[in-house]
Design a protein around this motif. Structure first.
Motif, short mmCIF file in Angstrom:
data_model
loop_
_atom_site.label_atom_id
_atom_site.label_comp_id
_atom_site.label_asym_id
_atom_site.label_seq_id
_atom_site.Cartn_x
_atom_site.Cartn_y
_atom_site.Cartn_z
N SER A 128 7.29 -6.33 -134.79
CA SER A 128 6.68 -5.38 -135.72
C SER A 128 5.22 -5.73 -136.01
O SER A 128 4.52 -4.97 -136.66
CB SER A 128 7.48 -5.34 -137.02
N PHE A 129 4.78 -6.88 -135.51
CA PHE A 129 3.39 -7.28 -135.72
C PHE A 129 2.83 -7.79 -134.39
O PHE A 129 3.53 -8.45 -133.62
CB PHE A 129 3.31 -8.40 -136.77
N HIS A 130 1.57 -7.48 -134.15
CA HIS A 130 0.90 -7.92 -132.92
C HIS A 130 -0.23 -8.87 -133.30
O HIS A 130 -1.20 -8.47 -133.94
CB HIS A 130 0.38 -6.71 -132.14
N PHE A 131 -0.07 -10.12 -132.92
CA PHE A 131 -1.01 -11.16 -133.33
C PHE A 131 -2.32 -11.16 -132.54
O PHE A 131 -3.32 -11.67 -133.01
CB PHE A 131 -0.34 -12.54 -133.23
N MET A 132 -2.30 -10.64 -131.32
CA MET A 132 -3.51 -10.59 -130.48
C MET A 132 -4.17 -11.96 -130.35
O MET A 132 -5.37 -12.11 -130.51
CB MET A 132 -4.50 -9.55 -131.03
N LEU A 133 -3.38 -12.95 -130.00
CA LEU A 133 -3.87 -14.32 -129.90
C LEU A 133 -4.53 -14.63 -128.56
O LEU A 133 -5.31 -15.56 -128.46
CB LEU A 133 -2.73 -15.31 -130.14
N ILE A 134 -4.20 -13.87 -127.53
CA ILE A 134 -4.77 -14.13 -126.20
C ILE A 134 -5.81 -13.06 -125.92
O ILE A 134 -5.50 -11.98 -125.43
CB ILE A 134 -3.66 -14.14 -125.12
N GLU A 135 -7.04 -13.38 -126.24
CA GLU A 135 -8.13 -12.41 -126.06
C GLU A 135 -8.51 -12.24 -124.59
O GLU A 135 -8.91 -11.17 -124.17
CB GLU A 135 -9.35 -12.85 -126.88
N ALA A 136 -8.39 -13.31 -123.81
CA ALA A 136 -8.80 -13.26 -122.40
C ALA A 136 -7.89 -12.37 -121.56
O ALA A 136 -8.32 -11.87 -120.52
CB ALA A 136 -8.83 -14.67 -121.82
N ALA A 137 -6.66 -12.19 -121.99
CA ALA A 137 -5.69 -11.36 -121.25
C ALA A 137 -4.80 -10.65 -122.26
O ALA A 137 -3.65 -11.05 -122.49
CB ALA A 137 -4.88 -12.21 -120.30
N PRO A 138 -5.31 -9.60 -122.90
CA PRO A 138 -4.57 -8.93 -123.97
C PRO A 138 -3.16 -8.48 -123.59
O PRO A 138 -2.27 -8.46 -124.44
CB PRO A 138 -5.45 -7.73 -124.32
N PHE B 1 4.29 -11.06 -124.69
CA PHE B 1 5.20 -12.20 -124.57
C PHE B 1 5.11 -13.10 -125.79
O PHE B 1 6.12 -13.59 -126.29
CB PHE B 1 4.90 -12.99 -123.29
N VAL B 2 3.89 -13.29 -126.29
CA VAL B 2 3.68 -14.10 -127.49
C VAL B 2 4.34 -13.43 -128.69
O VAL B 2 5.07 -14.07 -129.46
CB VAL B 2 2.17 -14.30 -127.76
N ASP B 3 4.10 -12.14 -128.86
CA ASP B 3 4.66 -11.42 -130.00
C ASP B 3 6.19 -11.44 -129.98
O ASP B 3 6.83 -11.60 -131.01
CB ASP B 3 4.15 -9.97 -130.03
N CYS B 4 6.76 -11.31 -128.81
CA CYS B 4 8.21 -11.37 -128.66
C CYS B 4 8.72 -12.77 -129.02
O CYS B 4 9.71 -12.91 -129.73
CB CYS B 4 8.62 -10.98 -127.25
N ALA B 5 8.04 -13.79 -128.54
CA ALA B 5 8.45 -15.17 -128.84
C ALA B 5 8.42 -15.44 -130.34
O ALA B 5 9.34 -16.06 -130.88
CB ALA B 5 7.55 -16.16 -128.10
N VAL B 6 7.38 -14.95 -131.01
CA VAL B 6 7.28 -15.15 -132.46
C VAL B 6 8.40 -14.38 -133.17
O VAL B 6 9.11 -14.94 -134.01
CB VAL B 6 5.89 -14.72 -132.98
N ALA C 34 11.66 -17.82 -130.75
CA ALA C 34 12.01 -18.47 -129.48
C ALA C 34 11.59 -19.93 -129.49
O ALA C 34 10.55 -20.29 -130.05
CB ALA C 34 11.35 -17.74 -128.32
N LYS C 35 12.39 -20.74 -128.85
CA LYS C 35 12.06 -22.16 -128.74
C LYS C 35 10.91 -22.37 -127.77
O LYS C 35 10.04 -23.20 -128.00
CB LYS C 35 13.28 -22.96 -128.30
N TYR C 36 10.92 -21.60 -126.65
CA TYR C 36 9.88 -21.75 -125.64
C TYR C 36 9.42 -20.41 -125.11
O TYR C 36 10.21 -19.48 -124.98
CB TYR C 36 10.39 -22.54 -124.42
N LEU C 37 8.15 -20.36 -124.74
CA LEU C 37 7.60 -19.30 -123.91
C LEU C 37 7.28 -19.99 -122.59
O LEU C 37 6.47 -20.92 -122.57
CB LEU C 37 6.35 -18.71 -124.56
N VAL C 38 7.93 -19.57 -121.54
CA VAL C 38 7.80 -20.23 -120.23
C VAL C 38 6.81 -19.46 -119.37
O VAL C 38 7.00 -18.28 -119.09
CB VAL C 38 9.17 -20.32 -119.52
#
Length: 134
Positions: free
Chosen positions: A77-87, A92-97, A101-105
């Motif tokens: 429900s929220f998009h952090f936009m943490l990876i600016e170099a490859a939006p 994958f980050v938003d799903c992990a949060v 999730a324990k890991y993002l592989v």
């Protein structure tokens, strides 16, 4: 049992039966791990699998993921936009949060920026390293 998010390249490396990474794929079907996905992630999986292996194979793999009792479907429900170099990688980050999730592989170096982010915390590991945890 851990919740895991796999980027597309890691997923593709784990599917072939002769791949040394096959135990990762198998871990989502024997209940060792839960694969966390969003609609955006499933769409990317499908697009890349169709390009690499054709419609039939893509449909079969997506069906296996979607119908697996150890798949967790999350809609962040929220998009952090943490990876600016490859939006595009942010899904994958938003799903992990959202999935806690324990890991993002991933092997993608764009995710290295997450190692400097305190919140939200996401543990990023390479596919080789994750294989060792099994």
């Amino acid at each position: 049992m851990s919740r895991i998010v796999l980027d597309t390249n890691s997923l593709i490396q784990s599917i072939p039966s002769r791949s040394k990474f096959r135990p990762i794929w198998d871990s989502f079907f024997d209940g060792t791990n839960h694969l966390c996905v969003s609609t955006e992630i499933l769409n990317e999986y499908e697009e890349i699998l169709q390009r690499l292996a054709g419609d039939g194979v893509a449909k079969d793999i997506l069906g296996a993921i979607i119908n697996n009792p150890y798949t967790v479907h999350i809609e962040p429900s929220f998009h952090f936009m943490l990876i600016e170099a490859a939006p595009d990688d942010n899904k994958f980050v938003d799903c992990a949060v959202a999935a806690n999730a324990k890991y993002l592989v991933t092997e993608d170096k764009h995710y290295n920026v997450l190692r400097q982010v305190e919140f939200p915390h996401v543990d990023v590991v390479g596919i080789e390293e994750f294989l060792q945890t099994l």
